[in-house]
Design a protein around this motif. Sequence first.
Motif, PDB file in Angstrom:
ATOM      1  N   GLU A 132       0.992  -1.055  -0.031  1.00  0.00           N
ATOM      2  CA  GLU A 132       0.021   0.119   0.019  1.00  0.00           C
ATOM      3  C   GLU A 132       0.928   1.158   0.000  1.00  0.00           C
ATOM      4  N   ASP A 133       1.996   1.133   0.497  1.00  0.00           N
ATOM      5  CA  ASP A 133       2.897   2.268   0.703  1.00  0.00           C
ATOM      6  C   ASP A 133       3.632   2.437  -0.618  1.00  0.00           C
ATOM      7  N   GLY A 134       3.541   1.530  -1.453  1.00  0.00           N
ATOM      8  CA  GLY A 134       4.261   1.721  -2.704  1.00  0.00           C
ATOM      9  C   GLY A 134       5.616   0.721  -2.742  1.00  0.00           C
ATOM     10  N   THR A 135       5.932   0.246  -1.738  1.00  0.00           N
ATOM     11  CA  THR A 135       7.296  -0.705  -1.777  1.00  0.00           C
ATOM     12  C   THR A 135       6.975  -1.868  -2.453  1.00  0.00           C
ATOM     13  N   ALA A 136       8.029  -2.141  -3.419  1.00  0.00           N
ATOM     14  CA  ALA A 136       7.972  -3.329  -4.278  1.00  0.00           C
ATOM     15  C   ALA A 136       8.001  -4.648  -3.419  1.00  0.00           C
ATOM     16  N   ASN A 156       3.648 -21.373   6.893  1.00  0.00           N
ATOM     17  CA  ASN A 156       5.101 -21.360   7.355  1.00  0.00           C
ATOM     18  C   ASN A 156       6.095 -21.833   6.691  1.00  0.00           C
ATOM     19  N   GLN A 157       5.746 -21.843   5.188  1.00  0.00           N
ATOM     20  CA  GLN A 157       6.756 -21.993   4.338  1.00  0.00           C
ATOM     21  C   GLN A 157       6.805 -20.964   3.237  1.00  0.00           C
ATOM     22  N   MET A 158       6.061 -19.915   3.547  1.00  0.00           N
ATOM     23  CA  MET A 158       6.071 -18.791   2.721  1.00  0.00           C
ATOM     24  C   MET A 158       6.701 -17.514   3.255  1.00  0.00           C
ATOM     25  N   VAL A 159       7.225 -16.679   2.699  1.00  0.00           N
ATOM     26  CA  VAL A 159       7.878 -15.278   3.031  1.00  0.00           C
ATOM     27  C   VAL A 159       7.430 -14.307   2.145  1.00  0.00           C
ATOM     28  N   ARG A 160       6.459 -13.335   2.791  1.00  0.00           N
ATOM     29  CA  ARG A 160       6.479 -12.192   1.986  1.00  0.00           C
ATOM     30  C   ARG A 160       7.630 -11.161   2.209  1.00  0.00           C
ATOM     31  N   LEU A 161       8.043 -10.595   0.973  1.00  0.00           N
ATOM     32  CA  LEU A 161       9.522  -9.809   0.968  1.00  0.00           C
ATOM     33  C   LEU A 161       8.901  -8.876   0.628  1.00  0.00           C
ATOM     34  N   ARG A 162       9.488  -7.628   1.547  1.00  0.00           N
ATOM     35  CA  ARG A 162       9.486  -5.933   1.206  1.00  0.00           C
ATOM     36  C   ARG A 162      10.865  -5.922   0.586  1.00  0.00           C
ATOM     37  N   LEU A 163      10.786  -5.380  -0.622  1.00  0.00           N
ATOM     38  CA  LEU A 163      11.936  -5.203  -1.496  1.00  0.00           C
ATOM     39  C   LEU A 163      12.247  -3.819  -1.414  1.00  0.00           C
ATOM     40  N   SER A 164      13.239  -2.968  -0.666  1.00  0.00           N
ATOM     41  CA  SER A 164      13.462  -1.754  -0.843  1.00  0.00           C
ATOM     42  C   SER A 164      14.097  -1.370  -1.970  1.00  0.00           C
ATOM     43  N   ASP A 165      14.636  -0.275  -2.547  1.00  0.00           N
ATOM     44  CA  ASP A 165      15.253   0.094  -3.810  1.00  0.00           C
ATOM     45  C   ASP A 165      16.279  -0.860  -4.384  1.00  0.00           C
ATOM     46  N   GLY A 166      16.141  -1.048  -5.576  1.00  0.00           N
ATOM     47  CA  GLY A 166      17.331  -1.940  -6.375  1.00  0.00           C
ATOM     48  C   GLY A 166      16.913  -3.103  -7.096  1.00  0.00           C
ATOM     49  N   TRP A 167      15.877  -3.840  -6.528  1.00  0.00           N
ATOM     50  CA  TRP A 167      15.706  -5.261  -7.284  1.00  0.00           C
ATOM     51  C   TRP A 167      14.253  -5.806  -7.053  1.00  0.00           C
ATOM     52  N   ALA A 168      13.762  -6.216  -8.128  1.00  0.00           N
ATOM     53  CA  ALA A 168      12.416  -7.129  -8.040  1.00  0.00           C
ATOM     54  C   ALA A 168      12.493  -8.392  -8.768  1.00  0.00           C
TER      55      ALA A 168
END
Length: 247
Positions: A132-136, A156-168
Amino acid sequence: MRHILSAIVVVLGVSPLYAEPTPIDWPDLIDQDVQSYEDPFLDLDYKQVEDLRRVVALQAELDGGTPSPETGTQLNEVKAELSAQGIDADWLISQRWAVAERRELASAAGNAALDGEPISLGGFAIPAPPDEDGTAMAYLVPERGMCSHVPPPPPNQMVRLRLSDGWAPARMHEPIVVTGRINIDPSDLQMVVVDGFISMRATFSMDVDEVQTFGQSDKTEPPATNDWAKSLADGFQTGTKSRVTGQ
């Protein structure tokens, strides 16, 4: 007290903000304390399970007030057949919701010892819509094909990743190793993956500091572990790391 603790950190040369990440494997994410429980349905074969389903259906027909003349007879016959095999149909059916709750807890409970810890973990990245805040954002799963060709893994075998600047991730199931701080942060979001909407239930989230990518590969990778990550890195001719600004 705060000044004393700060002094201890300085003396010991340890900074909690820059603690060395611990390499982990996917089984480490699971809360092992809730994995052992009695499941009386595990020993049933396919026909016995189908007979139990038939008991439930016939009993519902009786309880519905408009059963056919044969319903009661058929119900007794199926129960008698199961009883001859040592199966108490009424007791088993009474246990189904309790067992379902235990299974759900076992599949969703995360290892509390890792909550808030810096770790590194290898897996396969699935692109996700921005937060919601625009983070990839992306998801990390232990096996290629999960959430598209095969069902999603347990939460518990899945991780939601917050990707800051630089990669997707540039493609589905891109092999990567991520480093960052992992948190027990359950989420359940709907998103389109390949053929339609999928419920992406993740017990964990991670603020990613570093991503290691490995380029294209025609290999069929096994379930991801840190040994897998090392062999994957050795098997590719190119490898890159992206340093990402933390949250």
